[in-house]
Scaffold this active site. Structure first.
Site, PDB file in Angstrom:
ATOM      1  N   HIS A 172       0.832  -1.206   0.000  1.00 62.52           N
ATOM      2  CA  HIS A 172       0.000   0.000   0.000  1.00 62.52           C
ATOM      3  C   HIS A 172       0.865   1.254   0.000  1.00 62.52           C
ATOM      4  O   HIS A 172       0.618   2.191  -0.773  1.00 62.52           O
ATOM      5  CB  HIS A 172      -0.908  -0.017   1.231  1.00 62.52           C
ATOM      6  N   GLU A 173       1.882   1.288   0.853  1.00 65.05           N
ATOM      7  CA  GLU A 173       2.742   2.477   0.934  1.00 65.05           C
ATOM      8  C   GLU A 173       3.551   2.669  -0.341  1.00 65.05           C
ATOM      9  O   GLU A 173       3.722   3.796  -0.819  1.00 65.05           O
ATOM     10  CB  GLU A 173       3.662   2.374   2.155  1.00 65.05           C
TER      11      GLU A 173
ATOM     12  N   HIS B  37       1.535   4.370  -2.962  1.00 66.05           N
ATOM     13  CA  HIS B  37       1.510   5.835  -2.876  1.00 66.05           C
ATOM     14  C   HIS B  37       2.644   6.449  -3.695  1.00 66.05           C
ATOM     15  O   HIS B  37       2.459   7.452  -4.398  1.00 66.05           O
ATOM     16  CB  HIS B  37       1.643   6.278  -1.422  1.00 66.05           C
TER      17      HIS B  37
ATOM     18  N   GLU C 263      -6.082   6.857  -1.017  1.00 65.98           N
ATOM     19  CA  GLU C 263      -5.963   5.692  -0.151  1.00 65.98           C
ATOM     20  C   GLU C 263      -6.579   4.454  -0.806  1.00 65.98           C
ATOM     21  O   GLU C 263      -6.003   3.366  -0.771  1.00 65.98           O
ATOM     22  CB  GLU C 263      -6.640   5.971   1.198  1.00 65.98           C
TER      23      GLU C 263
END
Length: 263
Positions: free
Chosen positions: A129-130, A133, A190
């Site tokens: 997930h990070e 980004h 997100e």
């Protein structure tokens, strides 16, 4: 009372939009990016150095090897980046249940996260997930949106100059920008990173079903202390779980050998 025609505010804000170019995120979403990749990487590196000075860095070898193992399994499958040469991950000795990634490939993991992300697959969900980004230029996008919003408010303030109730009008515009643009925009990022991260971790050989389990754990860890989704930059835990379940079900079967990172 001075009358402000509605199209006047639209014109001044639209004029600022013509100064910027658009790009597309990895999922095809339109983005406004005002800064170069090199500029963002430099900002990310500077911020990361400041964070490392402020936070306690974990010296626990076992934890560091574990987190690096999960991270490397994901980054090893990524194409070379044009704005930095390698990914860097640092474990911070903190009870925070958190992680982050900055432009330039800088990843921070707080040791408290490992109490909620209880296995390699759940940690891979967070790391993926990070990284999502970074891959989707979200920091550039948010910084660009913030600057654009400030520009629009400044131009609107000029257009409203001398008008009765100017301060009230500007306060209303500011509230509209905050809750109408910046916060929902954060939720879109997100959700996009959830999608990208799920794909990245699954392709690296981690179990995508554990992404759902992770957010069940997150919901329990929050103890219900979560702001209403409308006033949050993150999707609610229930929304996240629902979306991830649907995405996991739609993933193709993977032929990648499972990972074996152990704490």
């Amino acid at each position: 009372m001075k009358i402000i025609k509605p199209f006047l505010l639209s014109t001044v804000v639209a004029a600022s939009l013509t100064l910027y170019g658009c790009a597309n995120s990895p999922t095809g979403r339109t983005q406004i990016l005002l800064f170069s990749g090199t500029e963002m990487s430099q900002l990310g590196a500077q911020s990361f150095e400041e964070i490392k000075k402020q936070e306690k860095i974990s010296t626990d070898k076992k934890t560091n090897v574990y987190v690096q193992c999960v991270t490397s399994a994901i980054t090893a499958r990524l194409a070379p980046q044009s704005d930095f040469t390698q990914w860097e991950v640092v474990v911070f000795d903190s009870e925070q249940i958190n992680a982050f990634a900055l432009p330039g490939g800088k990843i921070g993991v707080y040791s408290g996260l490992l109490k909620v992300a209880v296995n390699q697959d759940q940690l891979a969900t967070v790391i993926g997930h990070e990284i999502g980004h970074v891959m989707a230029n979200h920091s550039n996008e948010r910084l660009s949106r913030s600057q654009l919003a400030n520009t629009g408010l400044q131009l609107s303030n000029l257009a409203l100059g001398g008008a009765e109730y100017q301060n009230i009008a500007m306060a209303g515009l500011g509230l509209g920008v905050q809750y109408g643009i910046l916060m929902p925009y954060g939720r879109a990022q997100e959700s996009e990173s959830d999608t990208l991260g799920l794909k990245l971790m699954a392709e690296a050989g981690f179990d995508p079903q554990q992404s759902v389990n992770l957010w069940v754990n997150m919901a329990k860890a929050s103890g219900g202390n979560q702001p209403p989704e409308l006033l949050s930059t993150h999707p609610s835990n229930s929304t996240r779980i629902k979306n991830l379940k649907a995405q996991v079900a739609a993933l193709p079967a993977s032929n990648v050998k499972g990972q074996n990172c152990k704490l």
